[in-house]
Design a protein around this motif. Sequence first.
Motif, PDB file in Angstrom:
ATOM      1  N   ARG A 163      10.899   8.899  -0.289  1.00 41.78           N
ATOM      2  CA  ARG A 163      12.126   8.094  -0.328  1.00 41.78           C
ATOM      3  C   ARG A 163      13.348   8.904   0.086  1.00 41.78           C
ATOM      4  NH1 ARG A 163      10.678   9.656  -5.325  1.00 41.78           N
ATOM      5  NH2 ARG A 163      12.229  10.366  -6.839  1.00 41.78           N
ATOM      6  N   TYR A 164      13.253  10.227  -0.002  1.00 46.80           N
ATOM      7  CA  TYR A 164      14.361  11.078   0.427  1.00 46.80           C
ATOM      8  C   TYR A 164      14.210  11.556   1.864  1.00 46.80           C
ATOM      9  CZ  TYR A 164      15.245  11.357  -4.586  1.00 46.80           C
ATOM     10  OH  TYR A 164      15.496  11.044  -5.902  1.00 46.80           O
ATOM     11  N   VAL A 165      13.094  11.225   2.494  1.00 46.68           N
ATOM     12  CA  VAL A 165      12.818  11.716   3.841  1.00 46.68           C
ATOM     13  C   VAL A 165      12.877  10.596   4.877  1.00 46.68           C
ATOM     14  CG1 VAL A 165      11.091  12.824   5.333  1.00 46.68           C
ATOM     15  CG2 VAL A 165      11.437  13.642   2.981  1.00 46.68           C
ATOM     16  N   TRP A 166      11.995   9.597   4.736  1.00 42.16           N
ATOM     17  CA  TRP A 166      11.780   8.657   5.831  1.00 42.16           C
ATOM     18  C   TRP A 166      12.970   7.731   6.115  1.00 42.16           C
ATOM     19  CZ3 TRP A 166       8.247  11.030   8.144  1.00 42.16           C
ATOM     20  CH2 TRP A 166       7.133  11.555   7.482  1.00 42.16           C
ATOM     21  N   ALA A 216      -2.826   6.965  14.570  1.00 43.28           N
ATOM     22  CA  ALA A 216      -2.933   7.221  16.011  1.00 43.28           C
ATOM     23  C   ALA A 216      -2.363   6.068  16.824  1.00 43.28           C
ATOM     24  CB  ALA A 216      -4.383   7.481  16.388  1.00 43.28           C
ATOM     25  N   ARG A 217      -2.480   4.834  16.310  1.00 41.09           N
ATOM     26  CA  ARG A 217      -1.900   3.691  17.010  1.00 41.09           C
ATOM     27  C   ARG A 217      -0.375   3.663  16.872  1.00 41.09           C
ATOM     28  NH1 ARG A 217      -6.519   1.097  14.826  1.00 41.09           N
ATOM     29  NH2 ARG A 217      -5.294   0.224  13.094  1.00 41.09           N
ATOM     30  N   LEU A 218       0.137   4.107  15.728  1.00 44.40           N
ATOM     31  CA  LEU A 218       1.568   4.028  15.470  1.00 44.40           C
ATOM     32  C   LEU A 218       2.353   5.206  16.029  1.00 44.40           C
ATOM     33  CD1 LEU A 218       1.676   2.872  11.723  1.00 44.40           C
ATOM     34  CD2 LEU A 218       2.391   1.533  13.721  1.00 44.40           C
ATOM     35  N   LEU A 219       1.759   6.395  16.020  1.00 45.04           N
ATOM     36  CA  LEU A 219       2.533   7.615  16.217  1.00 45.04           C
ATOM     37  C   LEU A 219       1.878   8.518  17.261  1.00 45.04           C
ATOM     38  CD1 LEU A 219       3.196   8.156  12.443  1.00 45.04           C
ATOM     39  CD2 LEU A 219       4.988   7.780  14.150  1.00 45.04           C
ATOM     40  N   ARG A 243       7.713   3.120   9.239  1.00 46.27           N
ATOM     41  CA  ARG A 243       6.781   1.994   9.134  1.00 46.27           C
ATOM     42  C   ARG A 243       5.484   2.414   8.441  1.00 46.27           C
ATOM     43  NH1 ARG A 243       4.716  -1.669  14.296  1.00 46.27           N
ATOM     44  NH2 ARG A 243       3.225  -2.965  13.127  1.00 46.27           N
ATOM     45  N   ALA A 244       4.945   3.573   8.811  1.00 48.72           N
ATOM     46  CA  ALA A 244       3.710   4.049   8.186  1.00 48.72           C
ATOM     47  C   ALA A 244       3.921   4.298   6.698  1.00 48.72           C
ATOM     48  CB  ALA A 244       3.234   5.319   8.875  1.00 48.72           C
ATOM     49  N   TYR A 245       5.096   4.770   6.340  1.00 50.59           N
ATOM     50  CA  TYR A 245       5.430   4.969   4.922  1.00 50.59           C
ATOM     51  C   TYR A 245       5.517   3.626   4.204  1.00 50.59           C
ATOM     52  CZ  TYR A 245       8.493   5.969   0.905  1.00 50.59           C
ATOM     53  OH  TYR A 245       9.055   6.041  -0.349  1.00 50.59           O
ATOM     54  N   GLU A 246       6.207   2.683   4.801  1.00 58.57           N
ATOM     55  CA  GLU A 246       6.369   1.378   4.161  1.00 58.57           C
ATOM     56  C   GLU A 246       5.045   0.617   4.060  1.00 58.57           C
ATOM     57  OE1 GLU A 246      11.044   0.481   5.345  1.00 58.57           O
ATOM     58  OE2 GLU A 246       9.432  -0.288   6.632  1.00 58.57           O
ATOM     59  N   GLU A 247       4.133   0.885   4.968  1.00 59.06           N
ATOM     60  CA  GLU A 247       2.813   0.256   4.910  1.00 59.06           C
ATOM     61  C   GLU A 247       1.876   0.945   3.914  1.00 59.06           C
ATOM     62  OE1 GLU A 247       1.136   0.071   8.804  1.00 59.06           O
ATOM     63  OE2 GLU A 247       2.530  -1.478   9.501  1.00 59.06           O
TER      64      GLU A 247
END
Length: 281
Positions: free
Chosen positions: A235-238, A197-200, A260-264
Motif C-alpha cells: 500500500r506504500y509502494v504501488w 507475464a501477460r501483464l508485465l 493492477r497485479a497488486y489490486e488483483e
Amino acid sequence: MTDGARETGPAMRPVVRETYGPGDLAGQPIFGGGFINFGYWRAPDPARPPGTADRIRSQEDLYRHVLTTAGPRPGADILEVGCGLGMGCALTLREYGPAAVTGMDIHPRQLDRARAAQAELLRDAPERLRFVRGAAERMPFEDGRFDVVLCVEAAQHFPDLDAFAAQTARVLRPGGRAVVAGFFTVDDAPGHPARLARLLETFATGLDIARPVTALTGAFTAAGLTHTSAASIGRYVWPGWDRWLARWWAPDTWPRNFLRAYEEGVLDYYVVTADRPRQGP
C-alpha cells in the motif's frame, strides 16, 4: 581489496547483462537520483502529482524503511547485495552510522558507475565504503563477515533463492540480520507466473522471476536463520508508483500493470527479515 573480499566473475543472465549494462536503467527518468526502486511513498498529496523531488524521496525512504527494520546498529559492518550505483550505500553511511558498507553487484558496468557516483565518499572515507563484484548465490566474503545484509529490489532477478539464502546465512555474524525488500507473488498459485507475464514486460522477458514470498522465507529458514517474517508494504509502494508513472504512461500500459497485479491479488511488495542465531548461552 582486503579483508577476505576478492573480485570474481560470476555468471550473469543475458537479460540482466543487457538491462543494467548498455541499458543503464538508473538513467531512465522514471527512476531519478541514481536509485533503482519503486519507492516507499509516505502520505502522497492526492491533489498534486508527484514531482522529481517526491520521487527521489520515495526511493530514499524505501532505504530508510529497510534500514530501520534492520534495527539500530551503530558501528555495524553492512553488506548491500545488488547495490546498483551505490546510492543506498551512501545514504546508509550518511544517516545510520555504520562502521563500513560494502556494495556488491554482479554487473561490472554497475560497479564502474557506482565508483564514479560515489567517488567523493571513496576518496574521503575509503575504509568505510567499498564496491565488490559478486553474485548473490556465490558471495566473495569469508564466513561471519557482516552484521547486516541488505537487499533492496534485486531478489526478483536472482535465479536461485536457496543459494542466496545460504550465502546470506554464511556471511552474517551470529546475531546479525538480513533484510530484503522486493516484490513477490502473494502465494504459490500455479497461474500467477503466466498472469504476470501477460501483464508485465519484465516478467515476460524473464528479467523478473515470479515466485511466492514463501520461497524466500522458506529458504532463509532452511538456511538456519530464525525469526523469519514477511511484511506487506504494497500500500506504500504501488499506488504512489502508479501516480508517478502517469506523467509518461497511459492507463492499461504495461508499466502501470504493477498496480493492477497488486489490486488483483497476484503481486505484492514485502520486507522480509531473518536473523542469524547467537551462539552460546
